[in-house]
Design an enzyme around this catalytic site. Sequence first.
Site, PDB file in Angstrom:
ATOM      1  CE  LYS A  27       6.076 -11.870 -18.818  1.00  0.00           C
ATOM      2  NZ  LYS A  27       4.930 -12.562 -19.334  1.00  0.00           N
ATOM      3  CD  GLU A  40       5.411 -16.108 -18.623  1.00  0.00           C
ATOM      4  OE1 GLU A  40       4.412 -16.519 -19.258  1.00  0.00           O
ATOM      5  OE2 GLU A  40       5.551 -14.917 -18.281  1.00  0.00           O
ATOM      6  CG  HIS A  49       8.511 -36.482 -31.635  1.00  0.00           C
ATOM      7  ND1 HIS A  49       8.412 -37.795 -32.040  1.00  0.00           N
ATOM      8  CD2 HIS A  49       8.932 -36.529 -30.343  1.00  0.00           C
ATOM      9  CE1 HIS A  49       8.715 -38.605 -31.038  1.00  0.00           C
ATOM     10  NE2 HIS A  49       9.034 -37.857 -29.993  1.00  0.00           N
ATOM     11  CD  GLU A 107       3.149 -10.777 -22.690  1.00  0.00           C
ATOM     12  OE1 GLU A 107       2.100 -10.191 -22.410  1.00  0.00           O
ATOM     13  OE2 GLU A 107       3.876 -11.337 -21.846  1.00  0.00           O
ATOM     14  CD1 TRP A 137      -2.604  -5.023  -4.034  1.00  0.00           C
ATOM     15  CD2 TRP A 137      -3.522  -3.731  -5.593  1.00  0.00           C
ATOM     16  NE1 TRP A 137      -2.810  -5.803  -5.140  1.00  0.00           N
ATOM     17  CE2 TRP A 137      -3.379  -5.045  -6.115  1.00  0.00           C
ATOM     18  CE3 TRP A 137      -4.086  -2.768  -6.396  1.00  0.00           C
ATOM     19  CZ2 TRP A 137      -3.780  -5.389  -7.401  1.00  0.00           C
ATOM     20  CZ3 TRP A 137      -4.487  -3.119  -7.686  1.00  0.00           C
ATOM     21  CH2 TRP A 137      -4.325  -4.403  -8.168  1.00  0.00           C
ATOM     22  CB  CYS A 168      -0.886  -0.014   1.245  1.00  0.00           C
ATOM     23  SG  CYS A 168      -1.923  -1.471   1.297  1.00  0.00           S
ATOM     24  CE  LYS A 204      -0.965  -6.449 -15.335  1.00  0.00           C
ATOM     25  NZ  LYS A 204       0.192  -7.354 -15.510  1.00  0.00           N
ATOM     26  CG  ASN A 210       2.863  -1.379   2.632  1.00  0.00           C
ATOM     27  OD1 ASN A 210       2.204  -2.325   2.226  1.00  0.00           O
ATOM     28  ND2 ASN A 210       3.917  -0.925   2.001  1.00  0.00           N
ATOM     29  N   GLY A 211       1.727  -3.930   4.720  1.00  0.00           N
ATOM     30  CA  GLY A 211       2.390  -5.180   5.097  1.00  0.00           C
ATOM     31  C   GLY A 211       1.374  -6.221   5.528  1.00  0.00           C
ATOM     32  NE  ARG A 262       3.296   1.984  -5.466  1.00  0.00           N
ATOM     33  CZ  ARG A 262       4.089   1.804  -4.402  1.00  0.00           C
ATOM     34  NH1 ARG A 262       4.980   0.838  -4.417  1.00  0.00           N
ATOM     35  NH2 ARG A 262       3.972   2.548  -3.340  1.00  0.00           N
TER      36      ARG A 262
END
Length: 644
Positions: A517, A513, A536, A520, A104, A27, A639, A130-131, A56
């Site tokens: 990346k 992945e 193959h 993208e 958040w 946060c 996003k 925060n945490g 953010r």
Amino acid sequence: MPCPGPTGGSVATERTSDTVDTLESMCGIVGFVGSGSSGTQALDVVLDGLRRLEYRGYDSAGVALQTAQGLVLEKRSGKLGCLESALADDPPPPATTGIGHTRWATHGGPTDANAHPHLAGEGRVAVIHNGIIENFAELKAELVAEGVSFASQTDTEVAAHLLARAFTGTGDLGEAMRVVARRLEGAFTLLGVHADVPDTIVGARRNSPLVVGLGDGENFLGSDVAAFIGHTRQALELGQDQVVVITPHGVEVTDFAGVPVEGRRYVVDWDAAAAEKGGFPSFMAKEINEQPHAVADTLLGRTDPAGRLLLDEVRMDESVLRAVDKIVIIACGTAAYAGMVARYAIEHWCRIPCEVELAHEFRYRDPVVDGRTLVVAISQSGETMDTIMAVRHARELGARVVAICNTHGSTIPRESDAALYTHAGPEIAVASTKAFLAQITACYLLGLYLAQLRGTKAQAEIREILTQLQAMPDKIQKVLDGLGQVRQMARWMADSRSVLFLGRHVGYPVAMEGALKLKELAYIHAEGFAAGELKHGPIALIEPGQPVFVVVPSPKGRDPLHSKVVSNIQEINARGARTIVIAEEGDTDVVPYASDVIHVPAAPTLLAPLVTVVPLQVFACELAAAKGLDVDQPRNLAKSVTVE
Ligand code: AGP
């Protein structure tokens, strides 16, 4: 985005089986104390700081001001603008001391009641946080037993009541915060103000950032320098387990025992935009480097003191989970690859057949799904329409659905039977990185929970795996600290037209992945595939100079696949490929056939993707940057894909 209507003030709500305590991580935090001589109003400074932190993406915000009439608090769910509108409609009295927070939410709705600050001591204490306070449940029980009533489901409110109680006992705000900090476990940045202690803010930090901004007749606190960079560049960094008391003309720092300590003074040489990225060149780079925290935070607060898994967000009858005879993971893109990684662990630990299906394919293949199927919907945003529609279809067929999501209050967890939230914090870059590792981690937790419930793993084995998982953040950090060669390699490969990625077993989805990346971010054709598939057909693609990344399992003896993948490397190396090998440190078998070897720390086979994917993320990010591309907002991408 419209502002949600006020959901009432801090009306105490009974905790039902459906409400879960919220844990706050990632946060935004701002504090200001001024002498008043400059006429600077605390509200202006705090809102300015929150605006700089809001980039953010937050879902609720609030402020508390020390006024002549006592503490004045205003907080609203929704974007910061909702809070600003409320303040404009009903301007608070002047104040030269104030704190502010942007939240958040990871568990617990983004509601007015759960927004910070939280009040205690009959409204005379306000706290923001925060945490993740890991031991909040037992502390909350202690306070409830003393007759304290709670207005929210947050772990933060526990700290507020503890601070009010400690101040009553000590009469000193700094000492009161030290009393509180010594009782808390987990990760926290706390700020507190007390109506009876004017011109003062107290702060504490453990495993979560807090920095002091030093002014002339005024001082600041922030979760990062973006909170106050518009006012001062003179900063004081606080260390682990420290308490700070700021007034307009003073800053006192002690450890949790009250021993005075010196913080590290420095001048912030970032501009405001760089401050928002924590000094990194892009949100992408920042989020790649936040991955150790994303994994650590996703693990926090998930076990009881005896080490048994506690996933109270998975609100599903245990008998239902015991009866599950099939698991289907549905997701898209990177989230689907997270599911593919986790599938190996889930099947191995739970002995339940587990398949992974792309959400947009699931709905149209007439899947065999019924009341004994557990569908796991993985989504960072919680708003991917393909996944939403697949969840709806699965539920129509009678399946139970657990959402693994990073965004509380989003559609997918809301439409699922249960949710297990990742604690990756807001992910701004379009290409997903820290959410990917957090999703894998959350899937591991779900798999271990099912294994514990169904008795397919002994408690000791589960504890051992959890210990191995808790060691992964440091291993990820070690990879991040040693990637200079990847950056150089990226510059060399900026003109590549096609890159291949090979992996086997859990390395296969890592290869997928890695390819995604690169597609993208650098707009380079890339293909990931199972190393065993090479002969193959795909080996026909190999020609001299063809770059091929190979994710290698643990060295032979620990993983039978190691020698097979080394053979694959030999095959493509013999045909002139440029082989870039991701291998466990100490693995010398691969060296003779690798053009480049990127070593990663040893890890248990099923957990290895948490480290082997990191060089591939960094490579894609660096190559895109070397090509001068926007790594945070790649062309053609969104996003969250909210259309089918
Ligand atoms: C990830 O790098 C991509 N931006 C994309 O594949 C993403 O993972 C996919 O669209 C799923 O998004 P979600 O996790 O928000 O559902």
